[in-house]
Structures are given as structure tokens and as C-alpha cells.
Write a protein that holds these residues in place. Sequence first.
Motif, PDB file in Angstrom:
ATOM      1  N   MET A 109     -13.596 -68.426 -43.757  1.00 38.69           N
ATOM      2  CA  MET A 109     -12.932 -68.070 -45.007  1.00 38.69           C
ATOM      3  C   MET A 109     -11.471 -67.717 -44.758  1.00 38.69           C
ATOM      4  SD  MET A 109     -13.128 -67.749 -48.296  1.00 38.69           S
ATOM      5  CE  MET A 109     -14.836 -67.513 -48.842  1.00 38.69           C
ATOM      6  N   ALA A 110     -11.192 -66.951 -43.702  1.00 33.59           N
ATOM      7  CA  ALA A 110      -9.817 -66.519 -43.417  1.00 33.59           C
ATOM      8  C   ALA A 110      -8.967 -67.661 -42.864  1.00 33.59           C
ATOM      9  CB  ALA A 110      -9.829 -65.355 -42.436  1.00 33.59           C
ATOM     10  N   TYR A 111      -9.460 -68.332 -41.830  1.00 38.64           N
ATOM     11  CA  TYR A 111      -8.665 -69.357 -41.151  1.00 38.64           C
ATOM     12  C   TYR A 111      -8.478 -70.596 -42.015  1.00 38.64           C
ATOM     13  CZ  TYR A 111      -8.549 -67.137 -36.512  1.00 38.64           C
ATOM     14  OH  TYR A 111      -8.300 -66.302 -35.455  1.00 38.64           O
ATOM     15  N   GLN A 112      -9.584 -71.124 -42.539  1.00 44.18           N
ATOM     16  CA  GLN A 112      -9.482 -72.364 -43.301  1.00 44.18           C
ATOM     17  C   GLN A 112      -9.319 -72.106 -44.808  1.00 44.18           C
ATOM     18  OE1 GLN A 112     -11.943 -72.197 -40.628  1.00 44.18           O
ATOM     19  NE2 GLN A 112     -10.347 -73.229 -39.418  1.00 44.18           N
ATOM     20  N   GLY A 113     -10.045 -71.126 -45.335  1.00 44.00           N
ATOM     21  CA  GLY A 113      -9.975 -70.857 -46.759  1.00 44.00           C
ATOM     22  C   GLY A 113      -8.629 -70.324 -47.209  1.00 44.00           C
ATOM     23  N   TYR A 114      -8.119 -69.309 -46.500  1.00 40.19           N
ATOM     24  CA  TYR A 114      -6.840 -68.703 -46.849  1.00 40.19           C
ATOM     25  C   TYR A 114      -5.679 -69.393 -46.111  1.00 40.19           C
ATOM     26  CZ  TYR A 114      -9.081 -64.559 -49.022  1.00 40.19           C
ATOM     27  OH  TYR A 114      -9.798 -63.709 -49.828  1.00 40.19           O
ATOM     28  N   ALA A 115      -5.653 -69.248 -44.779  1.00 39.54           N
ATOM     29  CA  ALA A 115      -4.509 -69.766 -44.016  1.00 39.54           C
ATOM     30  C   ALA A 115      -4.422 -71.281 -44.077  1.00 39.54           C
ATOM     31  CB  ALA A 115      -4.581 -69.286 -42.562  1.00 39.54           C
ATOM     32  N   GLY A 116      -5.558 -71.968 -44.165  1.00 40.31           N
ATOM     33  CA  GLY A 116      -5.560 -73.418 -44.244  1.00 40.31           C
ATOM     34  C   GLY A 116      -5.549 -73.963 -45.655  1.00 40.31           C
ATOM     35  N   ALA A 117      -5.590 -73.057 -46.630  1.00 36.64           N
ATOM     36  CA  ALA A 117      -5.473 -73.411 -48.054  1.00 36.64           C
ATOM     37  C   ALA A 117      -6.625 -74.270 -48.583  1.00 36.64           C
ATOM     38  CB  ALA A 117      -4.133 -74.090 -48.339  1.00 36.64           C
ATOM     39  N   VAL A 118      -7.792 -74.232 -47.939  1.00 38.77           N
ATOM     40  CA  VAL A 118      -8.959 -74.910 -48.512  1.00 38.77           C
ATOM     41  C   VAL A 118      -9.412 -74.180 -49.779  1.00 38.77           C
ATOM     42  CG1 VAL A 118     -11.386 -75.505 -48.120  1.00 38.77           C
ATOM     43  CG2 VAL A 118      -9.699 -75.900 -46.318  1.00 38.77           C
ATOM     44  N   GLY A 119      -9.262 -72.864 -49.777  1.00 37.07           N
ATOM     45  CA  GLY A 119      -9.589 -72.076 -50.957  1.00 37.07           C
ATOM     46  C   GLY A 119     -10.889 -71.315 -50.836  1.00 37.07           C
ATOM     47  N   ARG A 120     -10.927 -70.136 -51.450  1.00 36.13           N
ATOM     48  CA  ARG A 120     -12.125 -69.291 -51.410  1.00 36.13           C
ATOM     49  C   ARG A 120     -13.330 -69.988 -52.035  1.00 36.13           C
ATOM     50  NH1 ARG A 120     -12.627 -64.121 -50.363  1.00 36.13           N
ATOM     51  NH2 ARG A 120     -14.393 -64.149 -51.814  1.00 36.13           N
ATOM     52  N   GLU A 121     -13.135 -70.592 -53.201  1.00 35.15           N
ATOM     53  CA  GLU A 121     -14.260 -71.183 -53.926  1.00 35.15           C
ATOM     54  C   GLU A 121     -14.905 -72.315 -53.137  1.00 35.15           C
ATOM     55  OE1 GLU A 121     -15.316 -73.194 -58.270  1.00 35.15           O
ATOM     56  OE2 GLU A 121     -13.339 -72.302 -57.916  1.00 35.15           O
ATOM     57  N   ALA A 122     -14.089 -73.163 -52.533  1.00 35.33           N
ATOM     58  CA  ALA A 122     -14.646 -74.286 -51.763  1.00 35.33           C
ATOM     59  C   ALA A 122     -15.451 -73.786 -50.567  1.00 35.33           C
ATOM     60  CB  ALA A 122     -13.520 -75.206 -51.296  1.00 35.33           C
ATOM     61  N   ILE A 123     -14.936 -72.784 -49.877  1.00 38.20           N
ATOM     62  CA  ILE A 123     -15.660 -72.229 -48.731  1.00 38.20           C
ATOM     63  C   ILE A 123     -16.955 -71.579 -49.194  1.00 38.20           C
ATOM     64  CG2 ILE A 123     -15.585 -70.592 -46.819  1.00 38.20           C
ATOM     65  CD1 ILE A 123     -13.680 -72.870 -46.375  1.00 38.20           C
ATOM     66  N   ALA A 124     -16.895 -70.813 -50.267  1.00 39.06           N
ATOM     67  CA  ALA A 124     -18.090 -70.141 -50.779  1.00 39.06           C
ATOM     68  C   ALA A 124     -19.155 -71.155 -51.203  1.00 39.06           C
ATOM     69  CB  ALA A 124     -17.719 -69.237 -51.950  1.00 39.06           C
ATOM     70  N   ASP A 125     -18.736 -72.235 -51.844  1.00 39.77           N
ATOM     71  CA  ASP A 125     -19.682 -73.269 -52.263  1.00 39.77           C
ATOM     72  C   ASP A 125     -20.348 -73.928 -51.058  1.00 39.77           C
ATOM     73  OD1 ASP A 125     -19.135 -72.778 -54.918  1.00 39.77           O
ATOM     74  OD2 ASP A 125     -17.819 -74.520 -55.180  1.00 39.77           O
ATOM     75  N   LEU A 126     -19.560 -74.206 -50.029  1.00 38.14           N
ATOM     76  CA  LEU A 126     -20.121 -74.828 -48.832  1.00 38.14           C
ATOM     77  C   LEU A 126     -21.083 -73.876 -48.133  1.00 38.14           C
ATOM     78  CD1 LEU A 126     -20.179 -77.259 -46.945  1.00 38.14           C
ATOM     79  CD2 LEU A 126     -18.233 -76.265 -45.712  1.00 38.14           C
ATOM     80  N   HIS A 127     -20.713 -72.605 -48.072  1.00 31.52           N
ATOM     81  CA  HIS A 127     -21.606 -71.616 -47.453  1.00 31.52           C
ATOM     82  C   HIS A 127     -22.949 -71.591 -48.175  1.00 31.52           C
ATOM     83  CE1 HIS A 127     -22.347 -67.889 -45.087  1.00 31.52           C
ATOM     84  NE2 HIS A 127     -23.172 -67.647 -46.096  1.00 31.52           N
ATOM     85  N   LYS A 128     -22.900 -71.587 -49.494  1.00 30.59           N
ATOM     86  CA  LYS A 128     -24.142 -71.574 -50.279  1.00 30.59           C
ATOM     87  C   LYS A 128     -24.979 -72.810 -49.996  1.00 30.59           C
ATOM     88  CE  LYS A 128     -26.622 -69.813 -53.713  1.00 30.59           C
ATOM     89  NZ  LYS A 128     -27.223 -68.449 -53.667  1.00 30.59           N
ATOM     90  N   LEU A 129     -24.340 -73.962 -49.892  1.00 32.01           N
ATOM     91  CA  LEU A 129     -25.053 -75.209 -49.625  1.00 32.01           C
ATOM     92  C   LEU A 129     -25.710 -75.191 -48.250  1.00 32.01           C
ATOM     93  CD1 LEU A 129     -25.704 -78.181 -50.387  1.00 32.01           C
ATOM     94  CD2 LEU A 129     -23.525 -78.809 -49.321  1.00 32.01           C
ATOM     95  N   VAL A 130     -24.991 -74.704 -47.252  1.00 32.54           N
ATOM     96  CA  VAL A 130     -25.464 -74.768 -45.867  1.00 32.54           C
ATOM     97  C   VAL A 130     -26.414 -73.624 -45.511  1.00 32.54           C
ATOM     98  CG1 VAL A 130     -24.725 -74.728 -43.444  1.00 32.54           C
ATOM     99  CG2 VAL A 130     -23.400 -76.015 -45.134  1.00 32.54           C
ATOM    100  N   LEU A 131     -26.108 -72.403 -45.996  1.00 31.82           N
ATOM    101  CA  LEU A 131     -26.857 -71.216 -45.558  1.00 31.82           C
ATOM    102  C   LEU A 131     -27.490 -70.418 -46.698  1.00 31.82           C
ATOM    103  CD1 LEU A 131     -24.496 -69.772 -42.792  1.00 31.82           C
ATOM    104  CD2 LEU A 131     -26.501 -71.234 -42.498  1.00 31.82           C
ATOM    105  N   GLY A 132     -27.354 -70.898 -47.918  1.00 34.75           N
ATOM    106  CA  GLY A 132     -27.894 -70.125 -49.031  1.00 34.75           C
ATOM    107  C   GLY A 132     -27.127 -68.825 -49.175  1.00 34.75           C
ATOM    108  N   ASP A 133     -27.863 -67.707 -49.349  1.00 32.51           N
ATOM    109  CA  ASP A 133     -27.195 -66.417 -49.480  1.00 32.51           C
ATOM    110  C   ASP A 133     -27.256 -65.588 -48.193  1.00 32.51           C
ATOM    111  OD1 ASP A 133     -29.883 -65.874 -49.567  1.00 32.51           O
ATOM    112  OD2 ASP A 133     -29.858 -64.830 -51.490  1.00 32.51           O
ATOM    113  N   PHE A 134     -27.478 -66.256 -47.070  1.00 25.98           N
ATOM    114  CA  PHE A 134     -27.538 -65.547 -45.787  1.00 25.98           C
ATOM    115  C   PHE A 134     -26.165 -65.000 -45.417  1.00 25.98           C
ATOM    116  CE2 PHE A 134     -27.336 -65.237 -41.184  1.00 25.98           C
ATOM    117  CZ  PHE A 134     -28.506 -64.557 -40.890  1.00 25.98           C
ATOM    118  N   GLN A 135     -26.106 -63.683 -45.159  1.00 27.57           N
ATOM    119  CA  GLN A 135     -24.873 -63.002 -44.796  1.00 27.57           C
ATOM    120  C   GLN A 135     -25.176 -61.934 -43.750  1.00 27.57           C
ATOM    121  OE1 GLN A 135     -21.811 -63.603 -45.705  1.00 27.57           O
ATOM    122  NE2 GLN A 135     -21.941 -64.814 -47.590  1.00 27.57           N
TER     123      GLN A 135
END
Length: 226
Positions: A109-135
Amino acid sequence: MTAQGGDLRGRFITLEGGEGAGKSTQVKRLAATLSAHGIEAVLTREPGGTPGAEDIRALLVTGDPDRWDAMTETLLHYAARRAHVEKTVKPALARGAWVISDRFADSTMAYQGYAGAVGREAIADLHKLVLGDFQPDLTLVLDLPVEAGLARAKARMQGGIRQTLDVAEDRYERMGLAFHETLRKAFHDIAAREPQRCRLIDAGGDPDQVAAALWQAVAAKFNLTP
């Protein structure tokens, strides 16, 4: 679910932060302290944690800084993360062990989402797809001014502290100062958004001071004896 939900009986703790913050040192110290309290602690890292994920790690942390764009990095990280969680993290938690990981999803989220400008929403969506709500159950963010962290990282490289196979793992460290300043702000924002899960830890002290602060946070979170 978090690592505490369902049949996952252990606890999952992640250490995050910028380059040179001391995560690799502190995960070992935290694991040793947990062991002294009679708790089995499994150490792992990201990217990595399984043979296949370690292969992906080599693609991400070596080579020219411009080797990949941020979206490609994101996809590689989550490919490695899926294997890591399914083959290493969840089995350890299921048997009651505590897992301590040097980096996890907040780094993406920090490296690619923020610093790499992929965006919070895109990272969050991918996380949900790959890992569900595992945190993680608890994330400890080691905070250090950027220039101090990069100086530490440079000294570590010059001092030969890293193992031979890790000598070239400096791809992210060679990205520009502005990238790392954005990264630090990103970790602050992530911690502020999820105060129940994240604790910001001052990493500017000596290793004993930082280890004590980390243990205080862990003991408070899980009602352990300090």
C-alpha cells in the motif's frame, strides 16, 4: 477475518516502515521475547516466506530502480503474498504459533499504492481478491526520518552486514529521496487510518529502546505480562 478469527488460533504481527528502520533486527528480538514468554514464534518476511515467493523477491528487490512499473510490482507482490499466506502464515497460526513478518500488505500500500501512485482503492481491491479480509492482528510501524534511514541502510551495505545472497537487494533504497519522503508519509497515513491495528513506533533510539517500545505495544495489545 483477522488472524484471530475462525480457527486461526495464533496471532499475526507485522513490522513495517521505510528503508533502514531496523525491522530485520527487531523481528528477531521480538520473536526471542515471545519465546521467553513460552510462545512459539515463526519468523518470516515479504516478499518471501516460501521458496516460490523468494524467487519473486529476487525479481523485486534487485536490478535497476526502473526495472518494473508500480502496477507490475503490485502484481508480483501479491503473487508472492498469496503463496506466503497460504503455505506459511495460515498453517502456523492454525497450530497456535505466533507469526512475525518483516513487511506485509501495508508495504505494498505504501510503496506502490502511495509512492508508486497505483492508488489506495486499487490496492485494497486486489488485496480483497487475493486474500479476502485477512489482515494482521497488530502492525508495528517503525518510524524514522528518511535521511537517517537511508544513511543506516547505506552503512549496513558498506559494512557487509547482509548475507551474501542479499548484497544486491538495494533496488528500493536507490529510488529518489522524494519517493522515500512520500513513503514515510504513507506509513503515517496508514497508521492513522487504522489505529486499532497499527502502532507507530519511534525507531530513532538504540536497538534496546526500540525493542522495549515494540514489546510494550505487543504486551498491551494481547494482555501479556511486560
